[in-house]
Write a protein that holds these residues in place. Structure first.
Motif: not given
Length: 730
Positions: A271, A378-379, A381-382, A385
């Protein structure tokens, strides 16, 4: 050589000495472990094995053999005068490490010629005295490891000196006219202008930079970089050169490239990342096949070989990642803007494009210069998810279930799930081929706006990270094979490889001995694949046990370090015969070298000079290690800073390291590590068992073993020394 004789019979010490001398003389270049000696001499009884070990120790003592490790030896073919590296210790137990990796030899302070840590020296060995250790005398300092040092200034009325964090014998004297305005308590960088000699023991230096007040975040981070000789400022002429680069993509650029701007493409990064050097594209090409593009920033298009920017990047060799900042290899305009694969911008890339079936098998591939346009940044984490929202359970190795009637949920979910499924197939194939499965956790900090750490935690690699990892590995392996794998009788062209040697046999044998006490088994002989599969089984079997930390630590220490070289030996850990670094040219110089050579060979160019590229490989490997040391020191600093307001707190912990001077303990809650000094273990006299990673009390036989749970109290947090001290809380 004793072959087939005396196996189960008794042997005198003289007979054993004769067969051992004959054995080592017949294999003058080989390092033989205890087990290899036992097998070759057919020593199959315990008394014979013990006698052989005793005789080998005596032969090493007499310098007939060289002791390579705790349980391995080779014939000593070197004379009394040798060259190597000097290692200075704070406790005065200095040592000389000979070229070739033989065991260190003690150097008394009076015989050191004031050599500093890391200096290259020539020594003469003293004649060996009975019942005394081997000693060396420094006769010449061939080259200095460094000439600049970082420390804290003390300015008196008539003189000044620098107290360094480095391990040197004396403080550095500074003439008042060479102080550059420095004041007491400030951190400074000092260059040596006069080295110690027989006439004068003094080190004399001049201040070349004042970093600022001790304890300030920026000052301490810059001090860590300066301590390792790493740059903390970007040269103005290099930044000026970067400003002059034309970032426009011309029609001629487009003519030479394959256009991927209409293909679904995205980047996946941490991120806080700003330099996006890789992107993935994916599209269906029918008949159950997918085209997957691994697109890498085309740094070599903008950075010309031999230019001022290239020379600076070559010198740095790598970006450095401290806890709160990145010190980039390239100027910011290049790494964060021109080359970075930012969303909704046309970008030039060097791409490996694969045609793959649903099982992750590559039917064909191509290496092409491209132009791309990333649809989304995108990260991790994204992406994680989106995967989990569609039924992926992290860590199971299973892809998402079949799409429901309404389709998968989330932006680009279909493409991400295809890539995740293919990555899991690639991962499964890799481990089936013998890759070693070490799940490495990384310590991370959440930092406030002033640079102060507010949270400390381990970052675990999840499916989103592994998705990217597998496609980067595939690209790196594929381009390495394209150059290195040639028909028999054809000489491969020069390429920097990322190589990783097989584990140290002696350390692997030590691991086998350590784990046997807990009931585990390990294969230490056989094919590379058989040994790595045995290691993987061990790593899986010990998960969740009290001894897990011990086993994982000892296993990691048996592994060799990966490095760069034009002499390919394959990559043991990944189980690849050919492997290179192609995918991160923004932050690693070897990747830029690989890009240039691949472009050269694609256009029919001749093989590059091997010796020149081997020098660059060695430099890159050295700088990678230096950067890792600086990163580790920044973590230590933030760890101590994080714990500085927690003095007196009691925590559950486990023993993470054993040394002769104390035990290192890692707090379970936040993963901060500190030392319980030996003088605080005052209930007994403890012996250090280095081989089995434990301390054992002589009277009460209490044992402190690597991995054991323990309760500690925070005793002190010395930010200046980057040191946490604990005491036991029984």
């Amino acid at each position: 050589m004793g072959k087939g004789k005396k196996g189960g019979k008794r042997m005198t010490k003289k007979q054993m000495t004769e067969v051992l001398v004959e054995l080592f003389q017949s294999q003058p270049c080989e390092t033989l472990t205890h087990q290899q000696v036992f097998r070759q001499l057919h020593l199959d009884t315990h008394p014979l094995k013990m006698l052989a070990i005793d005789v080998m120790e005596e032969l090493a003592w007499d310098d007939f053999l060289t002791k390579v490790s705790v349980s391995s030896y080779k014939l000593n073919q070197k004379g009394q005068v040798q060259e190597g590296i000097f290692r200075r210790k704070a406790n005065g137990k200095n040592s000389f490490i000979p070229d070739g990796g033989a065991q260190p030899v003690f150097v008394a302070e009076r015989n050191s010629m004031f050599a500093l840590d890391g200096d290259r020296v020539r020594v003469a060995y003293n004649a060996r005295r009975a019942k005394h250790i081997k000693e060396a005398v420094v006769t010449e300092i061939l080259s200095r490891a460094r000439d600049t040092f970082v420390g804290k200034l003390t300015v008196e009325r008539d003189f000044a000196f620098l107290v360094t964090d480095s391990n040197i014998a004396v403080d550095i004297m500074i003439p008042k006219k060479k102080l550059k305005g420095g004041k007491t308590g400030e951190k400074a960088v000092v260059k040596i202008i006069q080295w110690p000699s027989r006439e004068s023991k003094n080190l004399v230096g001049e201040v070349i930079d004042i970093l600022g007040k001790t304890g300030e975040n920026n000052v301490e981070m810059h001090a860590i970089l300066a301590q390792y000789g790493l740059p903390y400022k970007y040269p103005k002429n290099v930044e000026a050169a970067a400003e002059k680069i034309n970032a426009e993509i011309t029609p001629d650029d487009l003519k030479e490239r394959e256009d991927f701007r209409e293909v679904c493409t995205f980047t996946i990064d941490p991120k806080d990342a700003k330099d996006f050097d890789d992107a993935l594209s994916v599209r269906s090409i029918g008949k159950g096949l997918w085209e997957v593009g691994v697109h890498i920033a085309d740094v070599s298009h903008y950075v010309q070989e031999g230019s001022v920017i290239d020379k600076e990047a070559q010198r740095r060799a790598t970006s450095v990642y401290l806890v709160d900042r990145t010190i980039p290899m390239l100027p910011e305009r290049l790494c964060n803007f021109i080359c970075s694969l930012r969303p909704d911008e046309d970008k030039l890339c060097y791409s490996v494009v694969f045609d793959m079936d649903e099982a992750g098998h590559v039917s064909k591939w191509r290496l092409v210069h491209t132009v791309i346009r990333s649809n989304r940044r995108f990260t991790y984490e994204e992406v994680q998810k989106i995967l989990e929202d569609n039924g992926v359970v992290d860590g199971t190795g299973k892809p998402a279930p079949k799409a429901p009637a309404g389709g998968y949920k989330g932006e680009f979910a279909d493409e991400l799930i295809v890539l995740d499924r293919l990555a899991k197939q690639l991962r499964e194939q890799r481990f089936a081929n013998g890759a070693v499965k070490f799940e490495r956790e990384e310590l991370h900090f959440d930092i406030d706006e002033k640079g102060k750490p507010v949270r400390c935690y381990f970052k675990v690699s999840k499916d989103a990270n592994k998705l990217i990892e597998e496609f980067m590995l595939l690209a790196n392996r594929t381009v390495a094979e394209s150059i290195g794998r040639v028909p028999k009788g054809v000489k491969a062209k020069t390429l920097p490889y990322r190589i990783h040697d097989s584990p140290d046999p002696a350390k692997l044998e030590n691991l086998r001995e350590v784990i046997s006490k807990f009931g585990y088994k390990l294969k230490t002989a056989g094919t590379k694949g058989a040994i790595s599969r045995s290691l993987n089984a061990l790593m899986s079997d010990c998960v969740g046990t009290r001894e897990q930390n011990l086993i994982q630590t000892v296993a990691l220490r048996a592994m060799m370090k990966a490095r760069y070289s034009v002499h390919n030996i394959g990559h043991y850990g990944l189980a690849f015969d050919y492997y290179t670094h192609f995918t991160s040219p923004i932050r690693r110089y070897p990747d830029t070298m690989v890009h240039r050579l691949l472009t050269r060979y694609q256009s029919g160019g001749r093989s590059a000079n091997k010796d020149y590229y081997e020098e660059l490989c060695e430099h890159s490997s050295d700088m990678e290690q230096t950067a890792a040391n600086a990163e580790r020191d920044s973590i230590k600093y933030k760890m101590v800073e994080f714990m500085s307001d927690k003095i007196g707190n009691v925590y559950k912990a486990h023993i993470s390291g054993i040394q002769s001077y104390g035990i290192y303990c890692e707090i379970d809650e936040n993963h901060c590590e500190g030392l319980v000094p030996m003088h605080d273990l005052d209930d007994d006299y403890y012996d250090f068992d280095e081989k089995h990673y434990c301390l054992i009390g002589r009277r009460h036989h209490h044992k402190y073993q690597l991995g054991d749970p323990i309760t500690i109290k925070v005793a002190s947090a010395n930010i200046e020394k980057r040191q946490l001290d604990f005491i036991l809380d029984e």
